[in-house]
Design an enzyme around this catalytic site. Structure first.
Site, PDB file in Angstrom:
ATOM      1  N   ASP A   1      11.227   6.807  17.004  1.00  0.00           N
ATOM      2  CA  ASP A   1       9.869   6.768  16.449  1.00  0.00           C
ATOM      3  C   ASP A   1       8.771   6.432  17.461  1.00  0.00           C
ATOM      4  O   ASP A   1       7.708   7.051  17.458  1.00  0.00           O
ATOM      5  CB  ASP A   1       9.817   5.785  15.271  1.00  0.00           C
ATOM      6  CG  ASP A   1       8.435   5.629  14.685  1.00  0.00           C
ATOM      7  OD1 ASP A   1       7.834   6.654  14.342  1.00  0.00           O
ATOM      8  OD2 ASP A   1       7.960   4.497  14.571  1.00  0.00           O
TER       9      ASP A   1
ATOM     10  N   CYS B   1      -4.157  11.300  -2.714  1.00  0.00           N
ATOM     11  CA  CYS B   1      -4.451  10.540  -1.491  1.00  0.00           C
ATOM     12  C   CYS B   1      -5.758   9.754  -1.631  1.00  0.00           C
ATOM     13  O   CYS B   1      -6.837  10.350  -1.748  1.00  0.00           O
ATOM     14  CB  CYS B   1      -4.534  11.475  -0.287  1.00  0.00           C
ATOM     15  SG  CYS B   1      -4.942  10.619   1.256  1.00  0.00           S
TER      16      CYS B   1
ATOM     17  N   CYS C   1       0.488   2.690   3.048  1.00  0.00           N
ATOM     18  CA  CYS C   1       0.184   3.320   1.757  1.00  0.00           C
ATOM     19  C   CYS C   1       1.256   4.371   1.496  1.00  0.00           C
ATOM     20  O   CYS C   1       1.531   5.210   2.347  1.00  0.00           O
ATOM     21  CB  CYS C   1      -1.196   3.961   1.793  1.00  0.00           C
ATOM     22  SG  CYS C   1      -1.625   4.862   0.271  1.00  0.00           S
TER      23      CYS C   1
ATOM     24  N   CYS D   1       1.261   9.132  -1.372  1.00  0.00           N
ATOM     25  CA  CYS D   1       1.645  10.540  -1.228  1.00  0.00           C
ATOM     26  C   CYS D   1       3.155  10.738  -1.274  1.00  0.00           C
ATOM     27  O   CYS D   1       3.635  11.852  -1.517  1.00  0.00           O
ATOM     28  CB  CYS D   1       1.071  11.130   0.063  1.00  0.00           C
ATOM     29  SG  CYS D   1       1.713  10.370   1.572  1.00  0.00           S
TER      30      CYS D   1
ATOM     31  N   CYS E   1       5.525  12.460  -4.868  1.00  0.00           N
ATOM     32  CA  CYS E   1       6.253  13.675  -4.471  1.00  0.00           C
ATOM     33  C   CYS E   1       7.454  13.924  -5.384  1.00  0.00           C
ATOM     34  O   CYS E   1       8.314  13.053  -5.534  1.00  0.00           O
ATOM     35  CB  CYS E   1       6.712  13.561  -3.026  1.00  0.00           C
ATOM     36  SG  CYS E   1       7.634  15.006  -2.448  1.00  0.00           S
TER      37      CYS E   1
END
Length: 362
Positions: A126, A190, A232, A235, A239
């Site tokens: 990452d 969003c 956050c 989103c 899904c």
């Protein structure tokens, strides 16, 4: 002779949930997209702005031929205490995934080197200057959705990603087609309007970024943060591909962070809990957590914390004091006299500026 099947079996044995292979060819199309976004100042502040390094794996390892893409699920079915009055991104709730993932990567890397002659590798979890999601998508682990997350069939988008670049040549796995179709749920929900178009995010408007943005941010951005203490997940939560997925696979990622806002406001180097220190959110420091707690209190009008907020008027950080003044003015019914007194006492220019705005620019 080591092969893909052996590597995949070993990776699963180590604890990786998904393994895929792709070439080390440059991501030319993505580079062109990023160039346009860079011109518009829409690159994430947390990624390297050297686009050649980002999109060309061969810049990371000479004679690189293949990339082994790996994923671990962090999805959990547990619900957090609603009484905590704040939201926190799912990926931070357990032990820092960098530590867990990196340890497993090192084991796999050693296995490769023990079983292959003249092998060379370069590994990332990452934080490396490379496109983890693009690599994972091309390696067939999943597809990048309209929310810009990698979505997998079994684990949804709740996965951590990493990779091993190598000079060994493996047949690439087949890429999965995008399955978002006409769905717009993530774009519509969003809160920061950061998903400006399909598969396109403006990180400057992302709540996840705003909760990590240091310094004194504008009131407009504070209001956008809402009740988000860190990150956050809106989103992802909306899904459809995150419904009915496999969860609770790795004990390391079980929910451990559940302190109340009063406790967070009192965090210091001397009392910072180990479970918070060992979480992925600690890399930005303690003060930003206190700052975000103040913003959450203001946005949620949590008057019960007014005493704790006022105590922070004496904090050693001028930035924390500035936010404490603002939060106090947001939750207090009569703040003028106290704020005026603080303006006379305050020495820091940035904190004085915040006090002045409270008194004269509302």
């Amino acid at each position: 002779m080591i092969n893909k099947s052996i590597i995949k079996d070993k990776a699963k044995e180590i604890g990786f949930d998904l393994v895929g292979f792709t070439t080390a060819e440059p991501f030319t199309n993505i580079k062109n997209i990023l160039l346009k976004r860079k011109e518009k100042n829409e690159l994430s502040p947390f990624i390297n702005d050297d686009l050649e390094l980002l999109t060309n794996p061969q810049k990371h390892l000479k004679n690189a031929k293949s990339i082994i893409s790996l994923a671990m699920s962090y999805g959990n079915s547990n619900t957090r205490k609603k009484s905590l009055n704040y939201s926190i991104s799912n990926y931070t709730l357990g032990k820092d995934y960098h530590l867990i993932f990196d340890k497993k990567l090192n084991i796999l890397d050693k296995f490769l080197k023990d079983n292959s002659k003249n092998i060379k590798t370069k590994s990332y979890v990452d934080t490396g200057p490379i496109l983890d999601r693009a690599i994972a998508e091309r390696a067939g682990l999943g597809w990048i959705g309209k929310n810009n997350s990698l979505i997998t069939k079994k684990y949804g988008s709740y996965v951590f990603l990493g990779e091993i670049i190598t000079n060994l040549d493996f047949t690439p796995d087949r890429k999965i087609e995008k399955k978002c179709a006409s769905c717009q749920k993530c774009i519509e929900i969003c809160p920061g309007n950061a998903l400006v178009d399909q598969f396109h995010i403006n990180p400057n408007n992302c709540i996840g970024y705003l909760t990590q943005k240091k310094g004194i941010i504008p009131v407009e951005e504070r209001k956008k943060i809402g009740d988000n203490l860190w990150g956050c997940d809106k989103c992802q939560e909306i899904c459809p591909y995150n419904k009915n997925i496999l969860t609770d696979i790795h004990n390391e990622f079980e929910i451990k962070l559940n302190e109340d806002l009063k406790t967070i406001l009192n965090f210091s180097k001397n009392n910072f809990p180990a479970k918070w220190k060992n979480s992925a959110l600690s890399w930005r420091g303690i003060r930003i957590l206190i700052r975000n707690a103040l913003i959450v209190i203001a946005n949620s009008n949590l008057k019960k914390y007014i005493k704790e907020v006022k105590t922070l008027f004496g904090h050693s950080s001028s930035v924390i004091r500035a936010y404490a003044y603002w939060t106090y003015s947001e939750i207090s019914d009569d703040y003028n006299k106290i704020i005026e007194n603080q303006l006379q006492k305050e020495k820091s220019p940035e904190a004085k500026e915040e006090l002045t705005k409270i008194l004269y620019q509302r």
